[in-house]
Write a protein that holds these residues in place. Structure first.
Motif, PDB file in Angstrom:
ATOM      1  N   PRO A 486       0.830  -1.216   0.000  1.00 26.68           N
ATOM      2  CA  PRO A 486       0.000   0.000   0.000  1.00 26.68           C
ATOM      3  C   PRO A 486       0.859   1.259   0.000  1.00 26.68           C
ATOM      4  CG  PRO A 486      -0.791  -1.584   1.625  1.00 26.68           C
ATOM      5  CD  PRO A 486       0.530  -2.078   1.149  1.00 26.68           C
ATOM      6  N   PRO A 487       0.416   2.304  -0.685  1.00 23.92           N
ATOM      7  CA  PRO A 487       1.184   3.575  -0.683  1.00 23.92           C
ATOM      8  C   PRO A 487       1.376   4.090   0.742  1.00 23.92           C
ATOM      9  CG  PRO A 487      -0.557   3.608  -2.339  1.00 23.92           C
ATOM     10  CD  PRO A 487      -0.784   2.376  -1.522  1.00 23.92           C
ATOM     11  N   GLY A 488       2.549   4.625   1.009  1.00 24.74           N
ATOM     12  CA  GLY A 488       2.832   5.187   2.314  1.00 24.74           C
ATOM     13  C   GLY A 488       3.327   4.189   3.333  1.00 24.74           C
ATOM     14  N   SER A 496      11.717  -4.117   0.993  1.00 30.92           N
ATOM     15  CA  SER A 496      11.364  -3.034   0.091  1.00 30.92           C
ATOM     16  C   SER A 496       9.931  -3.217  -0.376  1.00 30.92           C
ATOM     17  CB  SER A 496      12.313  -3.008  -1.113  1.00 30.92           C
ATOM     18  OG  SER A 496      12.233  -4.238  -1.826  1.00 30.92           O
ATOM     19  N   PRO A 497       9.291  -2.143  -0.856  1.00 33.68           N
ATOM     20  CA  PRO A 497       7.929  -2.280  -1.401  1.00 33.68           C
ATOM     21  C   PRO A 497       7.905  -3.267  -2.554  1.00 33.68           C
ATOM     22  CG  PRO A 497       8.473   0.030  -1.038  1.00 33.68           C
ATOM     23  CD  PRO A 497       9.754  -0.744  -0.843  1.00 33.68           C
ATOM     24  N   MET A 498       6.753  -3.906  -2.743  1.00 31.32           N
ATOM     25  CA  MET A 498       6.645  -4.938  -3.773  1.00 31.32           C
ATOM     26  C   MET A 498       5.397  -4.730  -4.622  1.00 31.32           C
ATOM     27  SD  MET A 498       5.500  -8.161  -1.344  1.00 31.32           S
ATOM     28  CE  MET A 498       5.208  -9.290  -2.715  1.00 31.32           C
ATOM     29  N   ASP A 499       5.444  -5.273  -5.821  1.00 34.27           N
ATOM     30  CA  ASP A 499       4.294  -5.256  -6.706  1.00 34.27           C
ATOM     31  C   ASP A 499       3.257  -6.259  -6.208  1.00 34.27           C
ATOM     32  OD1 ASP A 499       5.473  -3.393  -8.418  1.00 34.27           O
ATOM     33  OD2 ASP A 499       6.473  -4.964  -9.582  1.00 34.27           O
ATOM     34  N   GLY A 500       2.067  -6.132  -6.737  1.00 31.69           N
ATOM     35  CA  GLY A 500       1.075  -7.161  -6.522  1.00 31.69           C
ATOM     36  C   GLY A 500       1.255  -8.271  -7.542  1.00 31.69           C
ATOM     37  N   ARG A 516       3.370  -5.708   3.924  1.00 31.93           N
ATOM     38  CA  ARG A 516       3.482  -6.297   2.586  1.00 31.93           C
ATOM     39  C   ARG A 516       4.750  -5.752   1.927  1.00 31.93           C
ATOM     40  NH1 ARG A 516       1.728 -10.633  -0.540  1.00 31.93           N
ATOM     41  NH2 ARG A 516       1.217  -9.997  -2.661  1.00 31.93           N
ATOM     42  N   CYS A 517       5.899  -6.258   2.373  1.00 31.14           N
ATOM     43  CA  CYS A 517       7.197  -5.818   1.873  1.00 31.14           C
ATOM     44  C   CYS A 517       8.031  -7.059   1.573  1.00 31.14           C
ATOM     45  CB  CYS A 517       7.913  -4.945   2.899  1.00 31.14           C
ATOM     46  SG  CYS A 517       7.013  -3.444   3.359  1.00 31.14           S
TER      47      CYS A 517
END
Length: 830
Positions: A486-488, A496-500, A516-517
């Motif tokens: 999710p953003p933020g 790190s942030p990940m794609d769906g 969700r990282c």
């Protein structure tokens, strides 16, 4: 006073390490307990670590320190360290037993502690180092001084009788006798206990499995018992040298068995080096890691018996209280009865002998079109059709029905799927398609199935059937579900942030607030690990819903012979408690799905059982454990991605598992089950990819198996394609223009190479000399014809032995040869 504080200090140090590990480790790989997120216990599996694991861990560490505090600083470090390792493993096993009761037996649960060994070894250094920092404890009853009359003499040096080399003086107890008694107990219980360890080794390698590869007494079993006894004898002599109390004797006996198990695993590794060679740079270290950890867990399983036997001898001689009388005859009889009762309880608790069905299924005469497929076990495990012909199943994955997250603006996540796709597959000689479908589309709301999406699956299966291709229905998932970070979101350090991606519907995703990282890739994330763990424990009935969905699909396709079988879950995640989640609970899920499928279908279909994602990420893993493996139509279906998407490659390390060794490991792990590679493929520089594809093809032929290449078509908006300018797969597309690009000729040549689509009896050899040639041999049983595919426009010229009535006719993309072999036969094409 310092010695009295020592147990509290060591337990406190370990408690601090537990807290720091839970806070700092983003994915729980190295933490003794916990991962980031909401840790409030809501279910039994979340409550058990707090109620069982942590109390046992801390109290056990304090107890171990207390037991060994009397010794000098020399040797205390090793004793406390080894004892704490044992405490961690026992606490983990007890927690798993509580969390999973009554699903599993004790041996499987203790075997699952092998994954905890490296963490236990690391964290046990902390209390061991703390224990060395304080002086030895003085006084107490741990050593006895006496005069000639047996009375204590104040101020005189104490004389200690201890269990050391040769055992307890005057008792007639020796390490050899202890090892012999424990060895006899292991022999007596080996059909139940020992078959849970060393299940994936060649028959001659020292092992504890009496039924390896379906043989009643492999040579590895007596060798394994001998190695274990010798290791136990040596370790027991060392661990008993400083035992000065009953508790130290019992604990030392158990720890000695852990050391013996570790030595046992090291010997197995040396034997495997002789079998496989050194291989890649990390192959032998990886094997050593697995075998030693598994050996230590074996020591946990049988070590309590070593401790009891040693204690029985020691107490009978009363070496710790000279003024106390020796055990009476009646007391010795009672103690012997107690030991016997413990052994009987062991046999009863762990009963669950590993059996194997090696019989071939009954077959019916072949009919026109695609006939039903079955599995055959035994010395030549294989997939057969209704006429008993061996079928390799070689083809491609189709992901065009998968519900991918569309995260790349302006680009679709999938490419259209039509009958022309299947015509092209058939023209390449393929005879199977692994069709990925999405739970999120099948069941968008609990208990409600989408008829429109099911109709699309029906259509794809019909297109495949019309073009002579079998279908493997694959419940596909990547990263558990389609949700991106999710953003933020503030991701923990190291992630790190990940794609769906794709997989489960939103209503079936229970993450308890874990972020969700991703760590190194989509398949390692706190949210994904927690969702998988909740799924394996059937939190809120989520797993039961998927089981019901499979019952619906089995009823829908259960009478279709063109459906080769069902793949219940693509690359299952390892969860937070591997291998409890990735092997035991995954196996339980397979048990449930298979029972539902068998009660819903008209006739048995193949059941493609995958190992966890650890296999795709490391090149090896354990076979999931459960009763599903006793079903006669189970196929072991790992994804043979060695030297491809494995974690070693992403970290820039040499391969842990080579392409060649990956096939060997798959065959060993399957034992007497057929093997089918559900996915394989390579990415990177063109020449490197082409070389790996050639090597893969050679091994696929050598091992006489089939597989499905990843992937037929990959859209530019597919999250797995990233932001690449070209959509990947066998049929690439230019993302800027939308135009199809030429296929890689090397990949096409390898995938479309000549092979027997159906061979009567058993294939014994398959190879492609000169890249375009073909050489196969087999032993025919029955009158069914041999069916061979040849690619290209040129009519093949063949030489045969033991084959008659050869006919060759053209088909789209190549040629089909039919013939009637008898007995031993051979076919060669230039």
């Amino acid at each position: 006073m310092a010695s009295r504080r020592l147990p509290f200090l060591t337990a406190g140090v370990l408690a601090a390490a537990v807290v720091l590990g839970a806070l700092l480790d983003p994915v729980g790989f190295f933490a003794l307990y916990g991962v980031p997120g909401d840790l409030t216990p809501r279910t039994r599996w979340q409550f058990a670590p707090l109620a069982v694991y942590l109390p046992l861990l801390l109290c056990g560490t304090a107890w171990v320190t207390h037991v060994y505090a009397a010794g000098g600083r020399r040797g205390r470090f090793g004793a406390v360290w080894a004892g704490t390792v044992l405490v961690v493993l026992v606490a983990r096993a007890a927690t798993t037993l509580v969390a999973t009761f009554p699903w599993f037996g004790v041996p499987d649960i203790v075997w699952a502690t092998s994954y905890t060994v490296p963490t236990a070894v690391l964290y046990a250094l902390l209390p061991a180092a703390t224990a060395v920092g304080l002086p030895s404890r003085r006084g107490g009853a741990l050593s006895i001084r006496h005069d000639s009359s047996g009375a204590d003499v104040p101020g005189e040096p104490r004389v200690t009788r201890q269990v050391g080399r040769g055992g307890t003086r005057g008792s007639g107890v020796t390490s050899a006798r202890v090892a012999l008694i424990v060895g006899l107990a292991v022999i007596a219980s080996s059909p139940w206990v020992s078959s849970h360890w060393s299940r994936d080794l060649p028959d001659w390698v020292p092992a504890m499995a009496p039924h390896a590869h379906g043989k009643s007494l492999p040579t590895g079993l007596p060798c394994g018992l001998l190695v274990l006894l010798l290791a136990l004898f040596s370790a027991h002599r060392v661990c008993m040298r400083r035992a000065r109390s009953e508790a130290a004797v019992f604990l030392g006996g158990w720890v000695a068995t852990l050391w013996a198990g570790a030595a046992f695993g090291a010997v197995q590794t040396l034997a495997l080096v002789g079998e496989d060679g050194l291989g890649s740079l990390l192959q032998t270290p990886a094997s050593l890691y697995v075998r030693v950890c598994e050996g230590v867990s074996l020591g946990v399983m049988i070590g309590w018996l070593t401790g009891l036997v040693t204690l029985a001898f020691a107490v009978s001689a009363r070496p710790f209280a000279v003024r106390a009388p020796r055990m009476s005859a009646r007391e010795r009889e009672r103690f012997t009865a107690f030991i016997t009762l413990c052994e009987l309880m062991l046999l009863l608790v762990v009963a669950g002998q590993d059996g194997s069905d090696t019989s071939a299924p009954s077959v019916a005469p072949a009919r026109e079109g695609l006939s039903p497929l079955r599995a055959v076990r035994g010395e030549h495990p294989r997939i057969v059709d209704a006429a008993g012909r061996q079928v390799l199943l070689r083809g491609v994955n189709v992901n065009q029905l998968v519900d991918f997250h569309a995260g790349r603006p302006g680009f679709p996540a999938t490419r259209p799927l039509g009958e022309d796709d299947f015509r092209q597959m058939a023209a390449l000689g393929f005879d199977v398609v692994r069709l990925g479908v999405s739970w999120s589309k099948i069941e968008p709301a609990p208990g409600r199935y989408d008829p429109s999406y099911l109709g699309r699956i029906d259509q794809a299966v019909a297109w495949a059937r019309r073009n002579g291709l079998y279908t493997v229905i694959d419940m596909h998932q990547d990263g558990w579900n389609a949700e991106p970070t999710p953003p933020g979101t503030s991701c923990p350090a190291g992630t790190s942030p990940m794609d769906g991606y794709d997989g489960a519907p939103e209503w079936a995703t229970v993450t308890d607030g874990a972020p969700r990282c991703q760590f190194t890739g989509r398949d390692i994330s706190p949210a994904g690990d927690r969702a998988f763990t909740n799924f394996y424990y059937d939190r809120d009935g989520v797993q039961s819903r998927l089981v019901d969905a499979w019952g619906m699909l089995a009823a829908r396709f259960g009478s279709d012979p063109s459906v080769a079988g069902f793949d219940p879950l693509n690359e299952p995640g390892f969860g937070e408690q591997a291998p409890v989640t990735s092997s035991l609970l995954l196996g339980r899920f397979y048990d449930r799905v298979l029972r539902r499928i068998r009660t819903s279908e008209t006739r048995p279909h193949l059941f493609f059982a995958e190992p966890s994602i650890l296999w795709s990420g490391a090149g090896f893993d354990a076979m999931p454990r459960g009763s599903f493996a006793d079903d006669p139509d189970v196929v072991f279906a790992p994804h043979l991605y060695a030297e491809s998407i494995t974690m070693d490659a992403s970290l820039g390390l040499p391969p842990v598992t080579t392409i060649e060794h990956g096939f060997t490991l798959a065959s060993r792990t399957a034992r007497n089950l057929p093997v089918w590679s559900g996915e394989w493929g390579y990415w990177g520089p063109e020449r490197t990819v082409q070389n790996k594809i050639r090597r893969y093809a050679v091994q696929e032929d050598r091992h006489l198996i089939g597989g499905a290449f990843w992937v037929w078509k990959q859209a530019c908006g597919d999250p797995q394609n990233g932001t690449e300018p070209i959509g990947g797969g066998l049929n690439k597309v230019d993302c800027a223009t939308g135009e199809d690009l030429p296929r890689d000729p090397v990949a096409v040549r390898a995938l479309s190479r000549a092979y027997p689509r159906a061979a009567p009896g058993v294939l014994t050899h398959l190879s492609h000399p000169g890249d375009r040639g073909l050489h196969l041999t087999g032993v025919a049983t029955g009158p069914a014809p041999l069916d061979v595919w040849f690619p290209g426009p040129t009519r093949p010229v063949v030489e045969t032995q033991g084959i008659k009535a050869v006919e060759i006719h053209p088909v789209p993309g190549g040629w089909r040869l039919t013939a009637h072999p008898t007995g031993r036969y051979a076919l060669t094409a230039g």
